[in-house]
Design a protein around this motif. Sequence first.
Motif, short mmCIF file in Angstrom:
data_model
loop_
_atom_site.label_atom_id
_atom_site.label_comp_id
_atom_site.label_asym_id
_atom_site.label_seq_id
_atom_site.Cartn_x
_atom_site.Cartn_y
_atom_site.Cartn_z
N UNK A 105 0.85 -1.19 0.00
CA UNK A 105 0.00 0.00 0.00
C UNK A 105 0.89 1.25 0.00
N UNK A 106 1.92 1.25 0.85
CA UNK A 106 2.81 2.40 0.92
C UNK A 106 3.54 2.62 -0.40
N UNK A 107 4.01 1.54 -1.04
CA UNK A 107 4.69 1.67 -2.33
C UNK A 107 3.73 2.24 -3.39
N UNK A 108 2.50 1.76 -3.39
CA UNK A 108 1.52 2.20 -4.38
C UNK A 108 1.15 3.66 -4.20
N UNK A 109 0.92 4.08 -2.98
CA UNK A 109 0.38 5.42 -2.74
C UNK A 109 1.41 6.45 -2.28
N UNK A 110 2.67 6.09 -2.18
CA UNK A 110 3.67 7.05 -1.73
C UNK A 110 3.75 8.30 -2.60
N UNK A 116 0.62 15.24 -1.37
CA UNK A 116 -0.21 15.81 -0.31
C UNK A 116 0.66 16.52 0.73
N UNK A 117 1.79 15.93 1.06
CA UNK A 117 2.71 16.57 2.02
C UNK A 117 3.23 17.89 1.47
N UNK A 118 3.60 17.90 0.19
CA UNK A 118 4.11 19.13 -0.43
C UNK A 118 3.06 20.23 -0.39
N UNK A 119 1.82 19.89 -0.73
CA UNK A 119 0.73 20.87 -0.68
C UNK A 119 0.55 21.38 0.73
N UNK A 120 0.51 20.47 1.68
CA UNK A 120 0.32 20.86 3.08
C UNK A 120 1.46 21.76 3.56
#
Length: 123
Positions: A105-110, A116-120
């Motif tokens: 899941x982490x590999x797929x959605x990283x 999202x982190x960059x936007x935040x």
Amino acid sequence: MSDTAASPESELSIPAPHRELLDQVLDKWSLSVLGELCEGPRRFNELRRAIPAVTQKSLTATLRRLERNGIVEREVVNDRPVAVEYRITPLGKTMRPPVDVLLEWARTYMPRIERAREVFDSR
């Protein structure tokens, strides 16, 4: 009630004993320790060398929690000097499939998570 409201069956409910267990076996160092022990039994100092960022105190606490939960077993080796060896238990081996699913899941959605982190962070 709207279509977007969660039904009681779909609500994420984690009972306290389960939360405590997950906190203990999925903490900062446990996955690294389990990854090493999946390769084979290791002595304490071998684990310390394999996971250089972990302190002796943190490694000891992690191993004790995993042992208490039946995930790891500890054996005193009758060598001179006496050493302690750790190995994953059959119960511990059953953790591999769900951990593999989380890692996939982490590999797929990283990439999405990083965006999202960059936007935040840019706010």
